[in-house]
Design a protein around this motif. Structure first.
Motif, PDB file in Angstrom:
ATOM      1  N   ALA A   1       0.837  -1.196   0.000  1.00 24.40           N
ATOM      2  CA  ALA A   1       0.000   0.000   0.000  1.00 24.40           C
ATOM      3  C   ALA A   1       0.872   1.245   0.000  1.00 24.40           C
ATOM      4  CB  ALA A   1      -0.906   0.005   1.231  1.00 24.40           C
ATOM      5  N   ILE A   2       0.438   2.242  -0.731  1.00 26.33           N
ATOM      6  CA  ILE A   2       1.056   3.570  -0.653  1.00 26.33           C
ATOM      7  C   ILE A   2       0.035   4.475   0.022  1.00 26.33           C
ATOM      8  CG2 ILE A   2       1.903   5.561  -1.957  1.00 26.33           C
ATOM      9  CD1 ILE A   2       2.787   3.622  -4.157  1.00 26.33           C
ATOM     10  N   VAL A   3       0.498   5.163   1.055  1.00 27.36           N
ATOM     11  CA  VAL A   3      -0.379   6.096   1.765  1.00 27.36           C
ATOM     12  C   VAL A   3       0.062   7.509   1.399  1.00 27.36           C
ATOM     13  CG1 VAL A   3      -1.198   6.870   4.026  1.00 27.36           C
ATOM     14  CG2 VAL A   3      -0.613   4.452   3.674  1.00 27.36           C
TER      15      VAL A   3
ATOM     16  N   ALA B   1       1.419   0.235  -6.476  1.00 26.40           N
ATOM     17  CA  ALA B   1       1.081  -0.630  -5.329  1.00 26.40           C
ATOM     18  C   ALA B   1      -0.251  -1.291  -5.618  1.00 26.40           C
ATOM     19  CB  ALA B   1       0.985   0.204  -4.058  1.00 26.40           C
ATOM     20  N   ARG B   2      -0.572  -2.302  -4.815  1.00 24.37           N
ATOM     21  CA  ARG B   2      -1.879  -2.928  -5.005  1.00 24.37           C
ATOM     22  C   ARG B   2      -2.993  -1.967  -4.562  1.00 24.37           C
ATOM     23  NH1 ARG B   2      -1.115  -7.695  -7.002  1.00 24.37           N
ATOM     24  NH2 ARG B   2       0.555  -9.036  -6.218  1.00 24.37           N
ATOM     25  N   LYS B   3      -2.709  -1.199  -3.490  1.00 23.72           N
ATOM     26  CA  LYS B   3      -3.735  -0.270  -2.982  1.00 23.72           C
ATOM     27  C   LYS B   3      -3.080   1.084  -2.710  1.00 23.72           C
ATOM     28  CE  LYS B   3      -6.746  -3.692  -2.302  1.00 23.72           C
ATOM     29  NZ  LYS B   3      -7.929  -3.872  -3.107  1.00 23.72           N
ATOM     30  N   ILE B   4      -3.836   2.140  -2.928  1.00 22.45           N
ATOM     31  CA  ILE B   4      -3.362   3.483  -2.564  1.00 22.45           C
ATOM     32  C   ILE B   4      -4.406   4.111  -1.653  1.00 22.45           C
ATOM     33  CG2 ILE B   4      -2.870   5.810  -3.445  1.00 22.45           C
ATOM     34  CD1 ILE B   4      -1.469   4.437  -5.779  1.00 22.45           C
ATOM     35  N   VAL B   5      -3.907   4.669  -0.547  1.00 23.64           N
ATOM     36  CA  VAL B   5      -4.813   5.317   0.406  1.00 23.64           C
ATOM     37  C   VAL B   5      -4.567   6.822   0.329  1.00 23.64           C
ATOM     38  CG1 VAL B   5      -5.546   5.471   2.817  1.00 23.64           C
ATOM     39  CG2 VAL B   5      -4.648   3.292   1.921  1.00 23.64           C
TER      40      VAL B   5
ATOM     41  N   SER C   1       3.026  -4.311   3.389  1.00 21.66           N
ATOM     42  CA  SER C   1       4.196  -3.437   3.254  1.00 21.66           C
ATOM     43  C   SER C   1       3.710  -2.036   2.855  1.00 21.66           C
ATOM     44  CB  SER C   1       5.160  -4.003   2.216  1.00 21.66           C
ATOM     45  OG  SER C   1       4.548  -3.975   0.961  1.00 21.66           O
ATOM     46  N   VAL C   2       4.331  -1.021   3.472  1.00 22.86           N
ATOM     47  CA  VAL C   2       3.762   0.331   3.351  1.00 22.86           C
ATOM     48  C   VAL C   2       4.807   1.347   2.918  1.00 22.86           C
ATOM     49  CG1 VAL C   2       2.556   2.197   4.564  1.00 22.86           C
ATOM     50  CG2 VAL C   2       2.181  -0.144   5.261  1.00 22.86           C
ATOM     51  N   MET C   3       4.397   2.210   2.005  1.00 20.88           N
ATOM     52  CA  MET C   3       5.174   3.398   1.665  1.00 20.88           C
ATOM     53  C   MET C   3       4.286   4.617   1.939  1.00 20.88           C
ATOM     54  SD  MET C   3       6.414   4.597  -2.101  1.00 20.88           S
ATOM     55  CE  MET C   3       7.741   3.460  -2.313  1.00 20.88           C
ATOM     56  N   ILE C   4       4.894   5.633   2.572  1.00 20.90           N
ATOM     57  CA  ILE C   4       4.127   6.863   2.850  1.00 20.90           C
ATOM     58  C   ILE C   4       4.741   7.965   1.991  1.00 20.90           C
ATOM     59  CG2 ILE C   4       3.484   8.547   4.635  1.00 20.90           C
ATOM     60  CD1 ILE C   4       4.233   6.208   6.671  1.00 20.90           C
ATOM     61  N   VAL C   5       3.911   8.703   1.283  1.00 17.34           N
ATOM     62  CA  VAL C   5       4.421   9.803   0.449  1.00 17.34           C
ATOM     63  C   VAL C   5       3.848  11.109   0.987  1.00 17.34           C
ATOM     64  CG1 VAL C   5       4.684  10.692  -1.894  1.00 17.34           C
ATOM     65  CG2 VAL C   5       4.286   8.258  -1.538  1.00 17.34           C
TER      66      VAL C   5
END
Ligand SMILES: Cc1cc2nc3c(=O)[nH]c(=O)nc-3n(C[C@H](O)[C@H](O)[C@H](O)COP(=O)(O)OP(=O)(O)OC[C@H]3O[C@@H](n4cnc5c(N)ncnc54)[C@H](O)[C@@H]3O)c2cc1C
Length: 429
Positions: free
Chosen positions: A6-8, A245-249, A28-32
């Motif tokens: 996921a990208i947040v 990513a599979r999901k973006i928040v 697994s997470v990435m924050i932008v």
């Protein structure tokens, strides 16, 4: 790509809480964020865990008070004229939800999400090293007259009906709890379920560090757009860098509307700018947060000083702050704390991401189920952040959230849902 990634977008309290919920569930997470450690609404707010705030801003009869509030240019509510035409759809919807039945529906949804707050916030605070930062001391709402309290009694009764503990207090009882308050306070209400934290900036800093230490990646960059792909979605940064990513928040606070609009979702989220002044050595001591109901501001005893905050200014995201509002709030505080020392006060302002119905937007985007929204928490982003993180982690994993999230759906802003003909009695109220 890992199994679930996921990208947040957004490193405010909501984005960080979403990242925490995801990471705790093996995602697994990435924050932008354009400025991950920088200033944001989550950084300088009043620090209240305001679980008892279950009545929305738009209620029947509010229109009688609004002109009075707006008479004072530094009063609790302000609209910047240049922004007013763009604000009209938001204002229309704000008025539309101010009916008794809508208030009941919205209050129930707020009570639902706020009812989970400590279930989600306490484990998060304990795990990341913030356990000692939560002060469970309740809050005092004070009034200068019997009339003031009576005028708000409908809201207090509604809160009681939704499970909020409400204890009416006399002037003497209030002064016993908070001796610093001047005798101008005549009565009030104690809400023991409210808490406050020691310092909102510390909360986002500690949480961000914990996330990085536990595997989250933080990327500095301005997100230009979010685009669905065949098996997920991608963010495109200013300058063209792309990350998939599979999901973006989307948890970009008051800036979320633009990104959601690009996705094809209609969202009514506005910047409701608030102001604070934090005085390191005010010379007055408070035990708990105090809400001054007649004058619409609060004072919170933080570890870094007394924070005086309030104001609701609708002027868009670009307009410069008007710190005369911070000064006006300190002047009001002097009224209640005649001995307060204002030297060295640090002024701040931030954009509350506010929807017309006082409900956050939490749920999937209409056009793509791989894009999830988590924004629009208005006055309650610090309070509802960890629970939003829990709900979003359930959505990421395809689980049913523990509360009904239908009231938080972005679909409620769809033009098909709101027209004058649905509520022709609007101008008769
Ligand atoms: C005066 C005041 C007092 C308050 N008091 C309280 C209180 O007592 N209790 C409470 O619960 N709440 C309170 N609030 C509300 C609370 O602060 C907010 O609801 C909350 O901070 C919102 O958090 P957020 O993460 O959604 O947004 P933010 O904290 O604003 O974070 C959004 C982040 O997204 C990033 N971003 C945005 N767009 C992009 C982009 N395109 N690309 C990259 N990054 C982007 C920004 O840089 C920012 O870091 C108060 C607010 C104010 C102003």
């Amino acid at each position: 790509m890992p199994e679930v990634s996921a990208i947040v977008v957004g490193a405010g309290i909501v984005g960080l809480s979403v990242a925490y919920g995801a990471l705790r569930n093996g995602v697994s997470v990435m924050i932008v964020d354009r400025n991950p450690e920088g200033d944001k609404a989550s950084f300088g707010n009043a620090g209240g865990i305001a679980v008892t705030e279950v009545v929305p801003a738009s209620v029947p009869g509010l229109w009688k008070k609004v002109p009075f509030w707006m008479l004072d240019p530094l009063g609790p509510l302000a609209l910047r004229m240049a922004h007013t035409p763009r604000l009209l759809p938001w204002l229309w919807n704000f008025a539309r939800v101010g009916t008794a039945s809508e208030v009941r529906r919205i209050s129930t949804a707020l009570a639902d999400i706020n009812g989970r707050v400590y279930d989600d916030l306490l484990p998060l605070f304990n795990e990341v090293g913030l356990a000692g930062d939560l002060l469970q001391k309740g809050a005092l709402t004070v009034y200068e007259s019997e009339n003031g309290l009576r005028n708000d009694m409908h809201d207090w009764d509604a809160k009681r009906d939704l499970g909020v503990e409400v204890q009416e207090l006399t002037a003497a009882e209030i002064r016993e709890m908070e001796p610093a308050l001047s005798p101008i306070v005549k009565n009030g209400v104690f809400t023991p379920q409210w808490s406050h934290i020691k310092d909102p900036k510390r909360v986002v800093d500690v949480l961000r560090h914990w996330l990085v230490a536990n595997g989250a990646e933080i990327v500095r960059g301005e997100v230009d757009r979010v685009v669905p792909t065949s098996d997920g979605a991608k963010v495109v940064l200013d300058g063209g860098r792309e990350m998939t990513a599979r999901k973006i928040v989307i948890a970009a606070g008051a800036w979320s509307g633009r990104l959601a609009k690009q996705m094809g979702d209609r969202v009514l989220v506005e910047s409701e700018r608030g102001y604070t002044t934090t005085i390191a050595s005010p010379g007055v001591a408070l035990e708990r947060e105090v809400i001054f109901a007649d004058r619409k501001f609060v004072a919170t005893p933080l570890s870094i000083g007394l924070r005086i905050g309030g104001a609701a200014e609708f002027g868009g995201l670009e307009v410069a702050p008007n710190y005369a509002r911070s000064k006006a709030l300190v002047k009001l505080a002097k009224h209640y704390f005649p001995d307060i020392r204002e030297e060295g006060g640090v002024e701040w302002s931030g954009h509350r991401p506010t929807t017309p119905d006082s409900l956050p937007v939490i749920g999937r985007s209409g056009p793509s189920s791989n894009i999830i929204y988590a924004f629009g928490h208005g006055h309650l982003g610090l309070t509802q952040g960890p629970t939003t993180g829990k709900i979003v982690s359930d959505l990421l994993l395809g689980r049913k959230p523990l509360i009904d999230i239908a009231p938080f759906s972005v679909a409620r802003f769809s033009l098909k849902k709101a027209s004058f003909y649905d509520s022709p009695d609007l101008f008769l109220r």
